[in-house]
Design a protein around this motif. Structure first.
Motif, PDB file in Angstrom:
ATOM      1  N   ALA A  68       0.768  -1.256  -0.017  1.00 14.87           N
ATOM      2  CA  ALA A  68       0.091  -0.056   0.052  1.00 14.87           C
ATOM      3  C   ALA A  68       0.945   1.356   0.109  1.00 14.87           C
ATOM      4  CB  ALA A  68      -0.894  -0.061   1.224  1.00 14.87           C
ATOM      5  N   GLU A  69       2.124   1.151   0.765  1.00 18.32           N
ATOM      6  CA  GLU A  69       2.630   2.476   0.692  1.00 18.32           C
ATOM      7  C   GLU A  69       3.515   2.639  -0.781  1.00 18.32           C
ATOM      8  OE1 GLU A  69       6.751   4.198   3.090  1.00 18.32           O
ATOM      9  OE2 GLU A  69       5.985   1.985   3.388  1.00 18.32           O
ATOM     10  N   GLU A  70       3.717   1.599  -1.272  1.00 20.74           N
ATOM     11  CA  GLU A  70       4.340   2.019  -2.743  1.00 20.74           C
ATOM     12  C   GLU A  70       3.180   2.283  -3.855  1.00 20.74           C
ATOM     13  OE1 GLU A  70       7.266   1.993  -3.613  1.00 20.74           O
ATOM     14  OE2 GLU A  70       7.826   1.688  -1.402  1.00 20.74           O
ATOM     15  N   LEU A  71       2.086   1.572  -3.488  1.00 22.35           N
ATOM     16  CA  LEU A  71       0.758   2.220  -4.241  1.00 22.35           C
ATOM     17  C   LEU A  71       0.494   3.543  -3.780  1.00 22.35           C
ATOM     18  CD1 LEU A  71      -1.444  -0.876  -4.240  1.00 22.35           C
ATOM     19  CD2 LEU A  71      -0.192  -0.145  -6.127  1.00 22.35           C
ATOM     20  N   GLY A  72       0.880   4.032  -2.792  1.00 20.27           N
ATOM     21  CA  GLY A  72       0.267   5.359  -2.401  1.00 20.27           C
ATOM     22  C   GLY A  72       1.269   6.459  -2.945  1.00 20.27           C
ATOM     23  N   CYS A  81      -8.157   0.591   7.570  1.00 18.83           N
ATOM     24  CA  CYS A  81      -7.571   1.886   8.270  1.00 18.83           C
ATOM     25  C   CYS A  81      -6.224   1.796   8.338  1.00 18.83           C
ATOM     26  CB  CYS A  81      -8.365   2.012   9.503  1.00 18.83           C
ATOM     27  SG  CYS A  81      -9.805   2.910   9.214  1.00 18.83           S
ATOM     28  N   ALA A  82      -5.686   0.728   8.648  1.00 19.39           N
ATOM     29  CA  ALA A  82      -4.025   0.337   8.848  1.00 19.39           C
ATOM     30  C   ALA A  82      -3.580   0.365   7.500  1.00 19.39           C
ATOM     31  CB  ALA A  82      -3.842  -0.796   9.658  1.00 19.39           C
ATOM     32  N   VAL A  83      -4.303  -0.044   6.536  1.00 27.88           N
ATOM     33  CA  VAL A  83      -3.520  -0.343   5.188  1.00 27.88           C
ATOM     34  C   VAL A  83      -3.429   1.026   4.655  1.00 27.88           C
ATOM     35  CG1 VAL A  83      -3.589  -1.419   2.985  1.00 27.88           C
ATOM     36  CG2 VAL A  83      -4.032  -2.919   4.814  1.00 27.88           C
ATOM     37  N   LEU A  84      -4.696   1.864   4.788  1.00 25.34           N
ATOM     38  CA  LEU A  84      -4.885   3.340   4.104  1.00 25.34           C
ATOM     39  C   LEU A  84      -3.879   4.081   4.801  1.00 25.34           C
ATOM     40  CD1 LEU A  84      -6.254   5.032   2.269  1.00 25.34           C
ATOM     41  CD2 LEU A  84      -7.980   5.296   4.096  1.00 25.34           C
ATOM     42  N   ALA A  85      -3.703   3.959   6.004  1.00 26.80           N
ATOM     43  CA  ALA A  85      -2.558   4.883   6.717  1.00 26.80           C
ATOM     44  C   ALA A  85      -1.179   4.767   6.075  1.00 26.80           C
ATOM     45  CB  ALA A  85      -2.558   4.477   8.104  1.00 26.80           C
ATOM     46  N   ALA A  86      -0.824   3.371   5.820  1.00 28.99           N
ATOM     47  CA  ALA A  86       0.475   3.242   5.159  1.00 28.99           C
ATOM     48  C   ALA A  86       0.410   3.850   3.759  1.00 28.99           C
ATOM     49  CB  ALA A  86       0.945   1.741   4.921  1.00 28.99           C
ATOM     50  N   GLU A  87      -0.580   3.475   2.897  1.00 27.21           N
ATOM     51  CA  GLU A  87      -0.856   4.163   1.586  1.00 27.21           C
ATOM     52  C   GLU A  87      -0.757   5.817   1.654  1.00 27.21           C
ATOM     53  OE1 GLU A  87      -4.254   5.697  -0.885  1.00 27.21           O
ATOM     54  OE2 GLU A  87      -4.287   3.464  -1.034  1.00 27.21           O
ATOM     55  N   GLN A  88      -1.211   6.391   2.529  1.00 27.63           N
ATOM     56  CA  GLN A  88      -1.285   7.857   2.849  1.00 27.63           C
ATOM     57  C   GLN A  88       0.255   8.369   3.254  1.00 27.63           C
ATOM     58  OE1 GLN A  88      -4.305   8.031   5.944  1.00 27.63           O
ATOM     59  NE2 GLN A  88      -5.598   9.254   4.719  1.00 27.63           N
ATOM     60  N   ALA A  89       1.043   7.520   4.044  1.00 27.77           N
ATOM     61  CA  ALA A  89       2.300   7.908   4.600  1.00 27.77           C
ATOM     62  C   ALA A  89       3.162   7.663   3.035  1.00 27.77           C
ATOM     63  CB  ALA A  89       2.618   6.739   5.501  1.00 27.77           C
ATOM     64  N   GLY A  90       2.998   6.830   2.173  1.00 27.05           N
ATOM     65  CA  GLY A  90       3.701   6.590   1.183  1.00 27.05           C
ATOM     66  C   GLY A  90       3.602   7.803   0.053  1.00 27.05           C
ATOM     67  N   ALA A  91       2.509   8.092   0.131  1.00 24.48           N
ATOM     68  CA  ALA A  91       1.963   9.332  -0.793  1.00 24.48           C
ATOM     69  C   ALA A  91       2.491  10.718  -0.235  1.00 24.48           C
ATOM     70  CB  ALA A  91       0.527   9.666  -1.102  1.00 24.48           C
ATOM     71  N   ALA A  92       2.661  10.960   1.161  1.00 21.14           N
ATOM     72  CA  ALA A  92       3.141  12.122   1.640  1.00 21.14           C
ATOM     73  C   ALA A  92       4.685  12.028   1.511  1.00 21.14           C
ATOM     74  CB  ALA A  92       2.715  12.080   3.094  1.00 21.14           C
ATOM     75  N   THR A  93       5.243  10.693   1.704  1.00 23.15           N
ATOM     76  CA  THR A  93       6.731  10.760   1.434  1.00 23.15           C
ATOM     77  C   THR A  93       7.142  11.156  -0.068  1.00 23.15           C
ATOM     78  OG1 THR A  93       6.943   9.106   3.161  1.00 23.15           O
ATOM     79  CG2 THR A  93       8.803   9.457   1.650  1.00 23.15           C
ATOM     80  N   TYR A 151       9.088  16.751   6.573  1.00 18.34           N
ATOM     81  CA  TYR A 151      10.031  15.614   6.917  1.00 18.34           C
ATOM     82  C   TYR A 151       9.395  14.872   8.169  1.00 18.34           C
ATOM     83  CZ  TYR A 151      13.743  12.331   7.859  1.00 18.34           C
ATOM     84  OH  TYR A 151      14.308  11.148   8.074  1.00 18.34           O
ATOM     85  N   VAL A 152       9.156  15.699   9.077  1.00 18.40           N
ATOM     86  CA  VAL A 152       9.012  15.166  10.474  1.00 18.40           C
ATOM     87  C   VAL A 152       7.338  14.624  10.228  1.00 18.40           C
ATOM     88  CG1 VAL A 152       8.178  15.695  12.795  1.00 18.40           C
ATOM     89  CG2 VAL A 152      10.276  16.571  11.989  1.00 18.40           C
ATOM     90  N   ALA A 153       6.509  15.295   9.587  1.00 15.30           N
ATOM     91  CA  ALA A 153       5.140  14.598   9.249  1.00 15.30           C
ATOM     92  C   ALA A 153       5.113  13.352   8.844  1.00 15.30           C
ATOM     93  CB  ALA A 153       4.218  15.976   8.631  1.00 15.30           C
ATOM     94  N   THR A 154       5.993  13.226   7.701  1.00 17.91           N
ATOM     95  CA  THR A 154       6.063  11.912   6.968  1.00 17.91           C
ATOM     96  C   THR A 154       6.649  10.895   7.643  1.00 17.91           C
ATOM     97  OG1 THR A 154       8.057  12.670   5.858  1.00 17.91           O
ATOM     98  CG2 THR A 154       6.092  13.243   4.678  1.00 17.91           C
ATOM     99  N   GLU A 155       7.649  11.168   8.576  1.00 22.48           N
ATOM    100  CA  GLU A 155       8.253   9.821   9.261  1.00 22.48           C
ATOM    101  C   GLU A 155       7.514   9.512  10.565  1.00 22.48           C
ATOM    102  OE1 GLU A 155      11.601   8.321   8.755  1.00 22.48           O
ATOM    103  OE2 GLU A 155      10.712   9.181   6.854  1.00 22.48           O
ATOM    104  N   THR A 156       6.580  10.526  10.974  1.00 24.49           N
ATOM    105  CA  THR A 156       5.940  10.203  12.233  1.00 24.49           C
ATOM    106  C   THR A 156       4.630   9.439  11.606  1.00 24.49           C
ATOM    107  OG1 THR A 156       5.086  12.402  12.029  1.00 24.49           O
ATOM    108  CG2 THR A 156       6.613  11.972  13.869  1.00 24.49           C
ATOM    109  N   ALA A 157       4.188   9.974  10.336  1.00 24.98           N
ATOM    110  CA  ALA A 157       2.829   9.231   9.814  1.00 24.98           C
ATOM    111  C   ALA A 157       3.599   7.729   9.467  1.00 24.98           C
ATOM    112  CB  ALA A 157       2.513   9.885   8.461  1.00 24.98           C
ATOM    113  N   ARG A 158       4.584   7.593   8.850  1.00 24.08           N
ATOM    114  CA  ARG A 158       4.995   6.207   8.765  1.00 24.08           C
ATOM    115  C   ARG A 158       5.091   5.305  10.041  1.00 24.08           C
ATOM    116  NH1 ARG A 158       9.783   4.441   6.543  1.00 24.08           N
ATOM    117  NH2 ARG A 158       8.803   2.821   5.429  1.00 24.08           N
ATOM    118  N   SER A 159       5.418   5.982  10.857  1.00 25.83           N
ATOM    119  CA  SER A 159       5.468   5.221  12.270  1.00 25.83           C
ATOM    120  C   SER A 159       4.284   4.838  12.911  1.00 25.83           C
ATOM    121  CB  SER A 159       6.384   6.346  13.441  1.00 25.83           C
ATOM    122  OG  SER A 159       7.643   6.177  12.940  1.00 25.83           O
ATOM    123  N   ALA A 160       3.360   5.783  12.531  1.00 25.15           N
ATOM    124  CA  ALA A 160       2.087   5.628  13.236  1.00 25.15           C
ATOM    125  C   ALA A 160       1.370   4.448  12.232  1.00 25.15           C
ATOM    126  CB  ALA A 160       1.220   6.839  12.982  1.00 25.15           C
TER     127      ALA A 160
END
Length: 339
Positions: free
Chosen positions: A57-61, A207-219, A253-262
Motif C-alpha cells: 500500500a505504501e508503494e501504491l500510495g 484503516c491500517a493499510v490506508l494509513a500506510a498508503e497515505q504515508a507513502g503518498a506524503a513521502t 519531513y517530520v510529518a512523513t516520518e511520524t506518519a510512517r511510524s503511526a
C-alpha cells in the motif's frame, strides 16, 4: 520500524512494476501476488501479514496508483474471512487471489462507515438499498453488500447483472468510486449471525493499510518538492537554500516520518489494532493533507495546473481523508467525547 529482507524485496519489486507499467494490476497479481497477500494458503493465497499489505500500500500510495488493492485485496477479502463461512471462502477467495476484483458496498450518502449501520436492508434473500463511495464498485467481478436484516447486519453476495452500478466522478481521479443501487435483488448470505464485529475488524484492517498508503503518498510528495526547490531559482540561487523554506520542508519531513511510524505501529507484534488503527487513520490523514498543502505552496502557481502532479497529491490527500470515516470520527474512538 524494522523490515525483513523479504519485505524490502517486496517493496522494491512493487515499486519497479509501478514505475514501468501504467496499468500494473495484472502484473502485480500474476508476478508479485499482491491480491493474494491476505488470503490464507488454504484458499490459494500467500497467507502474508498486515505488514506485507502495508508495504504494498505504501508503494501504491507513492505512485497514486488506481490499482484496486485497498478495496478488493484488503476490504472485500477481509470481510469474507471475517464471516467464517468456509464454503464462500473456498468459492470466492481463489478468484480474488488470482486478481479478480471484489467490491464491498456498505455506506450511505452520509459516508460514516459505521460498522453498526448499513446502506442496504435485507428481507430473507432479497436486498434493497443504495450505497455510495464503493471502492472499485463499477469494475468489480464480485459484489458484496452489508445489509440490515432487521436486528443484525449480514454480508451478502449479489448478482452483478441485477445491480445498478455507476461510476462516481470525484475530486480525486486516481481513486475509483461507485454508486450501487439494488431494488429487490436476490442475494446469497455469506456467514451467519451478526456481522457488526467482523465489519469493525475489517474497517480497522483497512484503516491500517490506508494509513500506510497515505504515508507513502506524503513521502513521495516531499521528495518531489525537495527536488523542485533544488532546481527552481530566485534571486540567482535555488529556493531550497532559503532558510524559511528549509524549515517548512523540515516540518514536512517530520510529518512523513511520524506518519510512517503511526501506520506501521499497527502491524507490530501484539499491537492493539482497533486503537492503533484509529490513531494511524486520524494522524496519517492530517499529515498527508498538511504535506500536500505545503507541496502546492512551495511549487507556486504551477502546482494548481492540470499538467503538474502536485494537484493530484492534494486531491488524493483530501479524498483519502474521507474514506472509512473522517479523522475526527476515529479520534472519538481513542478519546471519547467529554474526556
Amino acid at each position: 520500524m524494522t523490515f525483513t529482507v523479504e519485505q524490502e524485496a517486496l517493496r522494491d519489486t512493487v515499486r519497479s512494476v509501478l514505475q514501468r507499467h501504467a496499468e500494473p494490476w495484472k502484473l502485480l497479481c500474476d508476478q508479485v501476488g499482491v491480491a493474494a497477500l491476505l488470503i490464507p494458503e488454504s484458499h490459494g493465497g500467500l497467507g502474508a501479514s498486515l505488514r506485507e499489505a502495508q508495504v504494498v500500500a505504501e508503494e501504491l500510495g507513492r505512485a497514486l496508483s488506481p490499482a484496486p488493492f485497498l478495496g478488493s485485496g484488503v476490504l472485500a477479502t477481509q470481510a469474507i474471512l471475517e464471516t467464517g463461512d468456509e464454503e464462500a471462502a473456498a468459492r470466492l477467495l481463489p478468484l480474488l487471489a488470482e486478481g479478480a476484483v471484489a467490491a464491498l458496498a456498505w455506506t450511505s450518502a452520509e459516508g460514516t462507515w459505521d460498522p453498526s449501520r448499513a446502506a442496504f436492508t435485507a428481507s430473507g434473500s432479497v436486498v434493497d438499498g443504495h450505497a455510495r463511495y464503493v471502492l472499485d464498485g463499477d469494475i468489480a467481478d464480485v459484489l458484496l453488500v452489508v445489509a440490515d436484516t432487521g436486528g443484525e447486519l449480514g454480508l451478502f453476495e449479489v448478482d452483478l447483472q441485477q445491480a445498478r452500478r455507476r461510476h462516481t466522478p470525484a475530486m480525486d481521479e486516481t481513486r475509483r468510486l461507485a454508486d450501487i443501487e439494488l431494488t429487490a435483488v436476490q442475494a446469497v448470505r455469506i456467514g451467519s449471525g451478526d456481522f457488526r464485529r467482523g465489519l469493525g475488524r475489517t474497517r480497522d484492517l483497512a484503516c491500517a493499510v490506508l494509513a500506510a498508503e497515505q504515508a507513502g503518498a506524503a513521502t513521495r510528495a516531499l521528495e518531489i518538492t525537495i527536488s523542485y526547490t533544488k532546481q527552481r531559482k530566485q534571486f540567482g540561487r535555488p529556493i531550497g537554500g532559503f532558510q524559511a523554506l528549509k524549515h517548512r520542508m523540515a516540518d514536512m519531513y517530520v510529518a512523513t516520518e511520524t506518519a510512517r511510524s503511526a501506520a506501521y505501529a499497527t502491524s507490530e507484534p501484539n499491537a492493539d489494532l482497533p486503537r492503533l488503527a484509529a490513531v494511524a487513520r486520524a494522524y496519517c490523514s492530517e499529515a498527508f493533507s498538511a504535506v500536500a498543502a505545503e507541496m502546492v505552496q512551495l511549487h507556486g502557481g504551477i502546482a494548481i495546473t492540470w499538467e503538474h502532479e502536485a494537484h493530484r497529491f492534494f486531491k488524493r490527500a483530501h479524498g483519502t481523508a474521507q474514506l472509512f470515516g473522517q479523522p475526527h470520527h476515529h479520534l472519538r474512538r481513542v478519546v471519547p467525547v467529554g474526556t
